[in-house]
Write a protein that holds these residues in place. Structure first.
Motif, short mmCIF file in Angstrom:
data_model
loop_
_atom_site.label_atom_id
_atom_site.label_comp_id
_atom_site.label_asym_id
_atom_site.label_seq_id
_atom_site.Cartn_x
_atom_site.Cartn_y
_atom_site.Cartn_z
N GLY A 82 31.11 51.33 43.71
CA GLY A 82 29.21 52.34 43.71
C GLY A 82 28.90 52.66 42.60
N GLN A 83 29.06 53.61 41.32
CA GLN A 83 28.50 54.28 40.75
C GLN A 83 28.59 52.85 39.02
OE1 GLN A 83 31.00 57.61 38.55
NE2 GLN A 83 32.01 57.41 40.89
N MET A 84 29.46 52.07 39.25
CA MET A 84 29.16 51.32 38.23
C MET A 84 28.10 50.62 38.81
SD MET A 84 31.06 51.95 35.73
CE MET A 84 31.22 51.15 34.74
N LYS A 85 27.99 50.27 39.91
CA LYS A 85 26.83 49.19 40.68
C LYS A 85 25.43 49.77 39.82
CE LYS A 85 26.75 47.19 44.69
NZ LYS A 85 27.32 46.60 45.61
N CYS A 86 25.21 51.20 40.05
CA CYS A 86 24.05 52.05 39.86
C CYS A 86 23.82 51.93 38.42
CB CYS A 86 24.76 53.45 40.60
SG CYS A 86 24.11 53.41 42.16
N LYS A 87 25.10 52.32 37.49
CA LYS A 87 24.99 51.73 36.51
C LYS A 87 24.15 50.77 35.45
CE LYS A 87 28.33 55.55 34.66
NZ LYS A 87 29.99 55.53 34.06
N ILE A 88 24.86 49.73 36.16
CA ILE A 88 23.98 48.67 36.09
C ILE A 88 22.43 48.29 36.19
CG2 ILE A 88 24.21 46.34 36.25
CD1 ILE A 88 26.93 46.19 36.09
N VAL A 89 22.32 49.59 37.38
CA VAL A 89 21.04 49.32 37.94
C VAL A 89 19.92 49.13 36.89
CG1 VAL A 89 19.34 49.78 39.48
CG2 VAL A 89 21.82 48.03 40.56
N ARG A 90 20.58 50.60 36.52
CA ARG A 90 19.94 52.01 35.62
C ARG A 90 19.60 51.42 34.24
NH1 ARG A 90 19.57 57.56 34.86
NH2 ARG A 90 19.72 58.18 32.67
N TRP A 91 20.40 50.67 34.28
CA TRP A 91 20.24 49.46 32.66
C TRP A 91 19.01 48.74 32.33
CZ3 TRP A 91 26.35 49.21 32.79
CH2 TRP A 91 27.08 50.45 32.42
N ILE A 92 19.62 48.40 33.65
CA ILE A 92 18.09 46.92 33.96
C ILE A 92 17.16 47.54 34.32
CG2 ILE A 92 17.12 45.57 35.48
CD1 ILE A 92 20.31 44.76 36.68
N CYS A 93 17.07 48.93 34.75
CA CYS A 93 15.70 49.95 34.13
C CYS A 93 15.30 49.02 32.86
CB CYS A 93 16.25 51.49 34.79
SG CYS A 93 16.01 50.86 37.18
N GLU A 94 16.08 49.48 32.35
CA GLU A 94 15.54 49.77 30.67
C GLU A 94 14.46 48.44 30.42
OE1 GLU A 94 14.89 52.57 29.68
OE2 GLU A 94 16.04 53.83 31.11
N ILE A 95 14.96 47.38 30.94
CA ILE A 95 14.22 46.20 30.60
C ILE A 95 12.59 46.42 30.38
CG2 ILE A 95 13.62 43.68 31.07
CD1 ILE A 95 16.73 43.60 31.68
N ASP A 96 12.18 46.55 31.74
CA ASP A 96 10.35 47.05 32.38
C ASP A 96 9.95 48.69 32.79
OD1 ASP A 96 8.18 46.22 33.26
OD2 ASP A 96 8.16 44.37 32.04
N PRO A 97 9.23 49.19 32.47
CA PRO A 97 8.75 50.31 33.07
C PRO A 97 8.16 50.18 34.45
CG PRO A 97 7.17 49.99 30.84
CD PRO A 97 8.83 49.39 31.01
N PHE A 135 25.65 40.71 33.41
CA PHE A 135 26.92 40.73 33.51
C PHE A 135 27.03 40.01 35.40
CE2 PHE A 135 30.86 42.35 36.15
CZ PHE A 135 31.05 42.93 35.14
N PRO A 136 28.33 38.47 34.47
CA PRO A 136 28.56 37.21 35.44
C PRO A 136 29.48 37.32 36.42
CG PRO A 136 29.92 37.33 32.83
CD PRO A 136 28.65 38.72 33.04
N GLY A 137 30.02 38.89 36.20
CA GLY A 137 31.42 38.39 37.21
C GLY A 137 30.81 39.51 38.60
N ASN A 138 31.79 39.69 38.97
CA ASN A 138 32.09 41.09 40.25
C ASN A 138 32.24 42.47 39.19
OD1 ASN A 138 30.90 39.54 42.60
ND2 ASN A 138 32.78 38.22 42.29
N VAL A 139 32.06 43.18 40.66
CA VAL A 139 32.29 44.45 39.53
C VAL A 139 33.46 44.68 40.13
CG1 VAL A 139 31.55 47.17 39.61
CG2 VAL A 139 30.49 45.45 39.37
N SER A 140 34.05 44.18 41.32
CA SER A 140 35.28 44.83 41.90
C SER A 140 36.66 44.20 41.44
CB SER A 140 35.36 44.35 43.03
OG SER A 140 34.34 45.33 44.34
N ASP A 141 36.38 43.03 40.78
CA ASP A 141 37.64 42.06 39.74
C ASP A 141 37.35 43.34 38.30
OD1 ASP A 141 36.78 40.18 42.05
OD2 ASP A 141 35.82 38.68 40.38
N TYR A 142 37.11 44.33 38.34
CA TYR A 142 36.88 44.74 36.64
C TYR A 142 37.47 45.78 37.14
CZ TYR A 142 34.36 40.73 34.09
OH TYR A 142 34.28 39.95 34.05
N LEU A 143 37.58 46.63 38.67
CA LEU A 143 37.86 47.40 38.79
C LEU A 143 39.41 47.88 38.67
CD1 LEU A 143 34.85 49.09 40.87
CD2 LEU A 143 35.63 49.17 38.29
#
Length: 510
Positions: A159-174, A228-236
């Motif tokens: 859940g933390q990593m998914k939220c971090k990715i969304v946070r980084w996506i936010c920076e693409i456009d305000p 991010f092309p993969g599933n987050v769980s696959d990398y944990l």
């Protein structure tokens, strides 16, 4: 293709109506709503206080005796997509050495029961709700600090990593953050933002906005497979530092590549245009939900029957989770609730098509009562004027000492920083916050031309969010420079690295 053409025609018709009624009315109204929704300094401070209280409780738990555990916020607080009345998501991470945490469900249940018992004994917490049967067990509890609801789980690194990715996506456009805040507020008005009641979760609403930004013309966001092309769980698995670094670097590189593409057409739509087209796009959701699925991974409408993976999916609506592609983020929506969701979109679209579009005629369908009273001064006894927002004043030095260590304090508090901007009093202008934030990030000497003291919400948000909040996720026991953020690929955190094993970056490189 037919569906896309139909939606474009529908949106075009609405914009024609808006030209007749004056689309500037809605743009102004949305900005006034955002002034009320966006958190200010005391909202950040309250949540940091709650985090510190939970840390104190966790440190005393018998079930964690002899173990090392950290309390890490995630969810809308981490993504900076929370409103002033938003919940707070917390994960208790049980140390597994340098490896990714891997507590079994039984241990998670034991820890959460122990936490609930200790919280009851200590006081300061109310309305306990333990949900042990959920895929990820959770303890819901209300803090006495401003009655903020907390959802507490254990070892929820995914859940933390998914939220971090969304946070980084936010920076693409305000505009993305503004849209999320507005859509979540709208969904609460129409009672369709409660996954436990069979409607849409906040994450599902976020995916709808992402998909909208992918499918508008020209697109604002790329397909998420290009980030991010993969599933987050696959990398944990394996070393946690390596896992977080890989995900961070992959997203950083791909987002930087997307933003640097000078051949990419830039979408110039106003916030109100994006907002209206959002409701037009999903207003007929009930009729096509059985045939099409929403796929942010590819950024396209996908045929459900033609997708072998979802061939036996019986859910009423399918919003594929792009970071866990085997999961339907709207899998709990039932037919009755889908009808309600569709009607909410449709009625909002129809109201926007009205030839008499005035703030008083649309506020009741866009915001909750508390927000309505703050946005419309005629319904507010305190005389709140949204055109000149009243912001709470907080001296930054009075709160930093309870949030951070001395070295971080010196980096955040300008009066203790010899490297740049040094106001004798906090001097900030709402119209120049963006320039100030940029100047601060590069060590500039920005001086506001007409200083206004006391407007501290933007200062706390920009500095605490970008520096302190990110420092929560830096492993102080791991040496090496931190990962560069995607907006500055050349940086290796340089001044961010404090020299004592801490950093403000996304993670560490060994």
């Amino acid at each position: 293709m037919f569906l896309a053409c139909y939606l474009l025609i529908d949106v075009h018709n609405i914009f024609q109506q808006q030209e007749m009624s004056g689309k500037g009315v809605l743009e102004h109204t949305l900005k006034e709503i955002l002034v009320v929704l966006k958190p200010i300094s005391n909202d950040w401070l309250a949540r940091f206080q709650i985090i510190n209280e939970i840390r104190g409780v966790v440190g005393s738990l018998e079930s964690l005796k002899g173990a090392s555990a950290t309390v890490e916020p995630f969810g809308s607080f981490l993504t900076n997509l929370f409103t002033r009345r938003g919940d707070l998501d917390i994960s208790i991470e049980i140390n597994n050495g340098l490896l990714v945490p891997s507590s079994g469900k039984l241990r998670k249940l034991i820890v959460l029961r122990d936490l609930m018992k200790t919280m009851r004994e200590r006081g300061g917490w109310n309305k306990f709700q333990f949900v042990p049967s959920a895929r990820i067990p959770v303890l819901k509890v209300e803090s006495n600090i401003r009655n903020i609801i907390c959802d507490i789980s254990v070892d929820n690194l995914r859940g933390q990593m998914k939220c971090k990715i969304v946070r980084w996506i936010c920076e693409i456009d305000p505009r993305f953050r503004d849209m999320i805040l507005l859509v979540k507020e709208w969904a609460k008005v129409h009672n369709i933002n409660d996954s436990k009641a069979g409607t849409l979760s906040s994450y599902s609403l976020t995916l709808l906005v992402i998909f909208h930004f992918q499918t508008c013309q020209p697109p604002i966001f790329p397909p998420l497979k290009d980030i991010f092309p993969g599933n987050v769980s696959d990398y944990l698995t394996g070393l946690r530092a390596d896992t977080e670094r890989h995900i961070a670097e992959t997203c950083a590189e791909n987002i930087f590549k997307f933003k640097s593409d000078r051949q990419r057409a830039v979408n110039q739509s106003s916030l109100s245009e994006l907002y209206i087209s959002f409701f037009a796009k999903f207003s007929d959701i009930r009729s096509w939900a059985s045939e099409f699925m929403i796929c942010p991974h590819t950024g396209q409408w996908e045929n459900r029957k033609g997708n072998r993976k979802w061939l036996h999916e019986t859910s009423e609506i399918l919003i594929e989770d792009p970071l866990a592609r085997s999961e339907n983020s709207a899998g709990g929506v039932k037919i009755g609730q889908l009808i309600r969701i569709s009607e909410a979109f449709e009625s909002t679209r129809d109201r926007f098509m009205s030839a008499n579009l005035k703030p008083s005629s649309i506020l009741d369908m866009l915001v909750q009562q508390q927000t309505f009273q703050s946005v419309d001064p005629r319904h507010n006894a305190s005389g709140y004027q949204p055109s000149r927002p009243q912001r709470q004043t907080t001296d930054l030095s009075s709160i930093l000492d309870i949030l951070v260590r001395q070295q971080i304090f010196q980096s955040v508090e300008p009066r203790h920083n010899t490297g740049g901007y040094q106001p004798s009093h906090p001097q900030w202008q709402t119209t120049e916050d963006l320039y100030l934030r940029n100047a601060w990030s590069i060590g500039g000497n920005y001086q506001p031309s007409q200083p206004h003291a006391g407007q501290m919400d933007t200062q706390v948000q920009s500095l605490l969010q970008d520096k302190i909040l990110q420092s929560l996720y830096c492993d102080s026991t791991t040496a090496g420079p931190c990962v560069p953020t995607y907006h500055d690929q050349a940086s290796k955190c340089e001044d961010q690295d404090l020299g004592d094993g801490t950093c403000y970056g996304l993670s560490r490189i060994k």
